[in-house]
Write a protein that holds these residues in place. Structure first.
Motif, PDB file in Angstrom:
ATOM      1  N   THR A 158       2.784   5.830  -2.930  1.00 49.76           N
ATOM      2  CA  THR A 158       3.955   6.480  -3.393  1.00 49.76           C
ATOM      3  C   THR A 158       3.822   6.777  -5.023  1.00 49.76           C
ATOM      4  N   GLN A 159       3.372   5.924  -5.788  1.00 50.21           N
ATOM      5  CA  GLN A 159       3.429   5.938  -7.034  1.00 50.21           C
ATOM      6  C   GLN A 159       2.108   6.707  -7.445  1.00 50.21           C
ATOM      7  N   LEU A 160       1.226   6.824  -6.577  1.00 50.64           N
ATOM      8  CA  LEU A 160      -0.013   7.887  -6.909  1.00 50.64           C
ATOM      9  C   LEU A 160       0.562   9.324  -6.660  1.00 50.64           C
ATOM     10  N   ALA A 193       0.901  -1.053   0.011  1.00 55.78           N
ATOM     11  CA  ALA A 193      -0.024  -0.100  -0.087  1.00 55.78           C
ATOM     12  C   ALA A 193       0.756   1.327   0.008  1.00 55.78           C
ATOM     13  N   GLY A 194       2.053   1.200   0.803  1.00 58.05           N
ATOM     14  CA  GLY A 194       3.015   2.418   1.002  1.00 58.05           C
ATOM     15  C   GLY A 194       3.360   2.702  -0.714  1.00 58.05           C
ATOM     16  N   ALA A 195       3.969   1.420  -1.394  1.00 55.78           N
ATOM     17  CA  ALA A 195       4.278   1.696  -2.578  1.00 55.78           C
ATOM     18  C   ALA A 195       3.291   2.195  -3.658  1.00 55.78           C
ATOM     19  N   ARG A 245      -3.869  -2.782  -9.291  1.00 55.46           N
ATOM     20  CA  ARG A 245      -4.681  -1.933 -10.066  1.00 55.46           C
ATOM     21  C   ARG A 245      -4.651  -0.244  -9.936  1.00 55.46           C
ATOM     22  N   VAL A 246      -4.346   0.040  -8.539  1.00 57.53           N
ATOM     23  CA  VAL A 246      -4.093   1.341  -8.182  1.00 57.53           C
ATOM     24  C   VAL A 246      -2.814   1.889  -8.805  1.00 57.53           C
ATOM     25  N   GLY A 247      -1.906   1.025  -8.827  1.00 56.59           N
ATOM     26  CA  GLY A 247      -0.571   1.314  -9.553  1.00 56.59           C
ATOM     27  C   GLY A 247      -0.591   1.162 -10.853  1.00 56.59           C
TER      28      GLY A 247
END
Length: 235
Positions: free
Chosen positions: A32-34, A27-29, A99-101
């Motif tokens: 960060t990507q968002l 989730a942290g990654a 999918r968020v990524g």
């Protein structure tokens, strides 16, 4: 003969803790990507967009590792009841975070494609949608860590806030496109960035449903609250 059951239970609890820790790291990654995608949206930096796209592979690796961890637990421990829900929840949350990524990377790529587009109202409004979905993503992961069904329910019940802002942005983009027909491609990129951010909000809501289920053992069967989304294409 020594009873080994406490040791087995302790080992399983440790495995579940490691699984939850892996979800939090993933989730942290994703967050960060968002964040980087939103920065790319304001800076429209092609180099940063390329970094974000390359970093998406890290989320894929997280998902594969979590899947493997869950499979081992299911095969070796054969969990039931609450423990089984924890394992299934981890699988579902990891899939949503992956999918968020994907959506963040796609947003960054499209932001870089409109590097020379002027700072119109729709472009300046997109970060507001980004910040809203970012806050929801953070809140739902906090609810997961705390096993907080009430917090998950609050996130789920306010999904229409994202929809309303998304719909408003789509209308702005359409008005801007009508006023500047020579910039059709740029406005299509803006529309797709808005859609990617709205989908990230949907994934946060999906995770809220999972957190509620793992905490209470009851699925959310009610229809999600939805604002008008008339700018979406017909199914």
């Amino acid at each position: 003969m020594t009873n080994s059951t406490p040791h087995i239970v302790s080992a399983f609890e440790d495995a579940l803790k490691r699984l939850k820790s892996a979800i939090v790291q993933m989730a942290g990654a994703a967050e960060t990507q968002l964040d980087q995608a939103l920065t790319c949206l304001t800076q429209r930096n092609p180099d940063l967009a390329l970094e974000i796209i390359r970093a998406d592979a890290r989320l894929d690796s997280f998902e594969h590792e979590i899947e493997a961890h869950c499979m081992r637990l299911l095969v070796l421990r054969q969990p039931v009841a609450d423990d089984l829900r924890e394992v299934v929840a981890a699988l579902k949350i990891a899939a949503n975070l992956e999918r968020v990524g994907d959506h963040a990377a796609n947003s960054a790529k499209r932001a870089a494609a409109i590097e020379v587009f002027p700072d119109t109202a729709p472009l300046l409004g997109l970060p507001n949608l980004g910040r809203l979905v970012r806050e929801r993503l953070t809140s739902v992961i906090d609810a997961y860590v705390d096993n907080d069904a009430a917090a998950a329910m609050r996130i789920w019940s306010t999904d229409d806030e994202v929809d309303a802002l998304y719909t408003s942005l789509c209308a702005e983009i359409e008005r801007s496109a009508e006023a500047s027909p020579g910039q059709f491609a740029a406005h299509m990129h803006l529309m797709m960035i808005a859609k990617n951010l709205e989908r990230i909000g949907d994934h946060a809501t999906n995770i809220a449903e999972v957190v509620h289920y793992v905490s209470t053992g009851r699925p959310l069967l009610d229809e999600r609250p939805k604002a008008d989304r008339s700018c979406d294409p017909a199914p």
